[in-house]
Motif scaffolding. Structure first.
Motif, PDB file in Angstrom:
ATOM      1  N   UNK A  95       0.959  -1.019  -0.201  1.00 25.39           N
ATOM      2  CA  UNK A  95      -0.044  -0.046  -0.185  1.00 25.39           C
ATOM      3  C   UNK A  95       0.868   1.400   0.004  1.00 25.39           C
ATOM      4  N   UNK A  96       1.951   1.197   0.039  1.00 26.37           N
ATOM      5  CA  UNK A  96       2.345   2.472   0.222  1.00 26.37           C
ATOM      6  C   UNK A  96       4.294   1.245  -0.120  1.00 26.37           C
ATOM      7  N   UNK A  97       4.740   1.320  -1.420  1.00 29.70           N
ATOM      8  CA  UNK A  97       6.361   1.301  -2.072  1.00 29.70           C
ATOM      9  C   UNK A  97       6.557   2.152  -1.679  1.00 29.70           C
ATOM     10  N   UNK A  98       7.468   2.775  -1.444  1.00 31.24           N
ATOM     11  CA  UNK A  98       8.076   3.882  -1.304  1.00 31.24           C
ATOM     12  C   UNK A  98       8.239   4.419   0.554  1.00 31.24           C
ATOM     13  N   UNK A  99       8.609   3.644   1.714  1.00 30.12           N
ATOM     14  CA  UNK A  99       8.732   3.361   2.428  1.00 30.12           C
ATOM     15  C   UNK A  99      10.613   4.226   2.888  1.00 30.12           C
ATOM     16  N   UNK A 100      10.177   5.773   3.931  1.00 29.35           N
ATOM     17  CA  UNK A 100      11.754   5.877   4.211  1.00 29.35           C
ATOM     18  C   UNK A 100      11.812   5.225   5.922  1.00 29.35           C
ATOM     19  N   UNK A 101      13.237   6.112   5.804  1.00 29.62           N
ATOM     20  CA  UNK A 101      14.062   4.957   7.153  1.00 29.62           C
ATOM     21  C   UNK A 101      14.615   6.205   7.758  1.00 29.62           C
ATOM     22  N   UNK A 103      15.875   7.325  12.119  1.00 29.58           N
ATOM     23  CA  UNK A 103      16.182   7.364  13.234  1.00 29.58           C
ATOM     24  C   UNK A 103      16.075   5.608  14.313  1.00 29.58           C
ATOM     25  N   UNK A 104      15.845   4.835  13.275  1.00 27.75           N
ATOM     26  CA  UNK A 104      15.549   3.308  14.004  1.00 27.75           C
ATOM     27  C   UNK A 104      14.140   2.838  13.024  1.00 27.75           C
ATOM     28  N   UNK A 105      13.413   3.951  12.517  1.00 35.13           N
ATOM     29  CA  UNK A 105      12.233   3.541  11.743  1.00 35.13           C
ATOM     30  C   UNK A 105      12.115   3.320  10.485  1.00 35.13           C
ATOM     31  N   UNK A 106      11.548   2.151   9.635  1.00 38.79           N
ATOM     32  CA  UNK A 106      10.475   2.617   8.320  1.00 38.79           C
ATOM     33  C   UNK A 106       9.228   3.314   8.746  1.00 38.79           C
ATOM     34  N   UNK A 107       9.086   4.021   7.942  1.00 40.73           N
ATOM     35  CA  UNK A 107       8.429   4.880   7.868  1.00 40.73           C
ATOM     36  C   UNK A 107       7.170   5.010   6.670  1.00 40.73           C
ATOM     37  N   UNK A 108       5.925   4.902   6.664  1.00 47.72           N
ATOM     38  CA  UNK A 108       5.179   4.298   5.568  1.00 47.72           C
ATOM     39  C   UNK A 108       4.075   5.729   5.517  1.00 47.72           C
ATOM     40  N   UNK A 109       4.727   6.551   5.001  1.00 45.64           N
ATOM     41  CA  UNK A 109       4.420   7.894   5.544  1.00 45.64           C
ATOM     42  C   UNK A 109       2.665   8.133   4.527  1.00 45.64           C
ATOM     43  N   UNK A 110       2.963   7.274   3.799  1.00 45.95           N
ATOM     44  CA  UNK A 110       0.946   7.154   3.054  1.00 45.95           C
ATOM     45  C   UNK A 110       0.037   6.258   3.542  1.00 45.95           C
ATOM     46  N   UNK A 111       0.521   5.429   4.871  1.00 43.61           N
ATOM     47  CA  UNK A 111      -0.117   5.277   5.972  1.00 43.61           C
ATOM     48  C   UNK A 111      -0.585   5.616   7.523  1.00 43.61           C
ATOM     49  N   UNK A 118      11.864  -5.695  12.510  1.00 44.12           N
ATOM     50  CA  UNK A 118      11.721  -5.912  11.567  1.00 44.12           C
ATOM     51  C   UNK A 118      12.851  -6.142  10.257  1.00 44.12           C
ATOM     52  N   UNK A 119      12.544  -4.345  10.047  1.00 45.34           N
ATOM     53  CA  UNK A 119      13.544  -4.461   8.674  1.00 45.34           C
ATOM     54  C   UNK A 119      15.450  -5.011   9.108  1.00 45.34           C
ATOM     55  N   UNK A 120      15.984  -5.174  10.185  1.00 43.85           N
ATOM     56  CA  UNK A 120      17.163  -5.128  10.740  1.00 43.85           C
ATOM     57  C   UNK A 120      17.662  -5.708  11.661  1.00 43.85           C
ATOM     58  N   UNK A 121      16.141  -6.892  12.002  1.00 52.10           N
ATOM     59  CA  UNK A 121      16.004  -8.313  12.287  1.00 52.10           C
ATOM     60  C   UNK A 121      16.856  -8.245  14.172  1.00 52.10           C
ATOM     61  N   UNK A 122      16.268  -6.738  14.628  1.00 53.46           N
ATOM     62  CA  UNK A 122      16.198  -6.987  15.957  1.00 53.46           C
ATOM     63  C   UNK A 122      15.304  -6.760  16.935  1.00 53.46           C
ATOM     64  N   UNK A 123      14.940  -8.462  16.765  1.00 47.41           N
ATOM     65  CA  UNK A 123      13.292  -8.764  17.657  1.00 47.41           C
ATOM     66  C   UNK A 123      12.772  -8.289  18.423  1.00 47.41           C
ATOM     67  N   UNK A 124      13.949  -7.466  19.377  1.00 45.87           N
ATOM     68  CA  UNK A 124      13.563  -7.346  20.590  1.00 45.87           C
ATOM     69  C   UNK A 124      13.191  -5.809  20.921  1.00 45.87           C
ATOM     70  N   UNK A 140      10.832  14.092   9.094  1.00 47.37           N
ATOM     71  CA  UNK A 140      11.101  13.176   7.702  1.00 47.37           C
ATOM     72  C   UNK A 140      12.539  14.167   7.565  1.00 47.37           C
ATOM     73  N   UNK A 141      12.900  15.548   6.950  1.00 46.03           N
ATOM     74  CA  UNK A 141      13.878  16.181   7.168  1.00 46.03           C
ATOM     75  C   UNK A 141      15.085  15.056   7.187  1.00 46.03           C
ATOM     76  N   UNK A 142      15.426  14.438   7.970  1.00 45.27           N
ATOM     77  CA  UNK A 142      16.846  13.286   8.156  1.00 45.27           C
ATOM     78  C   UNK A 142      16.425  11.414   7.281  1.00 45.27           C
ATOM     79  N   UNK A 143      15.081  11.580   7.158  1.00 41.99           N
ATOM     80  CA  UNK A 143      14.337  10.591   6.683  1.00 41.99           C
ATOM     81  C   UNK A 143      15.365  10.414   5.251  1.00 41.99           C
ATOM     82  N   UNK A 144      15.578   8.498   4.256  1.00 45.69           N
ATOM     83  CA  UNK A 144      16.270   8.385   3.605  1.00 45.69           C
ATOM     84  C   UNK A 144      15.868   7.409   3.032  1.00 45.69           C
ATOM     85  N   UNK A 145      15.244   7.243   1.854  1.00 43.91           N
ATOM     86  CA  UNK A 145      14.533   6.009   1.165  1.00 43.91           C
ATOM     87  C   UNK A 145      15.275   5.031   1.354  1.00 43.91           C
TER      88      UNK A 145
END
Length: 148
Positions: A95-101, A103-111, A118-124, A140-145
């Motif tokens: 539903x959002x194929x252009x996520x951003x990263x 501070x350790x988060x994957x952002x789906x701004x459309x959602x 989940x993206x870095x394997x850090x289960x904790x 968003x200023x420091x977010x990258x695709x």
């Protein structure tokens, strides 16, 4: 916890919607939370489901779910709880194929969704956060695709 939750992008997570005040949220859960103040904002912990309120208006602006807190659905797919998909990122990417990263988060701004662990394997650190419009915009200023 016997509640089931369903993400409604930029409106909340049924039955708790953005704009609710603490008494209405308590009614949804049916019990009193642990309350803390984090970065000036009220945060309520309902057995691992975190509800954050805006500093000035004291209304819900964010909900965070850890993997073992409660069933969480999005577009009919089980993200957390029994029978959950292996990786919720795959569902959000539909539903959002252009996520951003940032501070350790994957952002789906459309959602209005932020995912960590989940993206870095850090289960904790695994968690899914659903946020109100403009609530995460300062990051968003420091977010990258990111390619997932």
């Amino acid at each position: 916890m016997s509640l089931q939750f369903e993400i409604v992008p930029y409106f909340g997570v049924k039955p708790v919607m953005f704009g609710f005040r603490p008494p209405k949220v308590r009614k949804c859960f049916g019990f009193d939370p642990e309350v803390t103040i984090d970065m000036g904002e009220r945060e309520e912990d309902y057995a691992g489901v975190l509800v954050r309120y805006s500093e000035k208006k004291n209304m819900v602006v964010e909900l965070t779910f850890a993997p073992n807190t409660a069933p969480l659905l999005f577009k009919g797919e089980q993200l957390l709880g029994p029978g959950a998909v292996p990786n919720p990122l795959d569902v959000f990417l539909k539903y959002d194929n252009k996520p951003l990263e940032t501070v350790g988060f994957v952002l789906f701004m459309k959602l209005g969704i932020a995912v960590t662990g989940y993206h870095d394997g850090d289960v904790s650190q695994r968690a899914i956060t659903i946020f109100a419009k403009n609530h995460w915009d300062d990051l968003l200023e420091d977010a990258t695709p990111i390619k997932l």
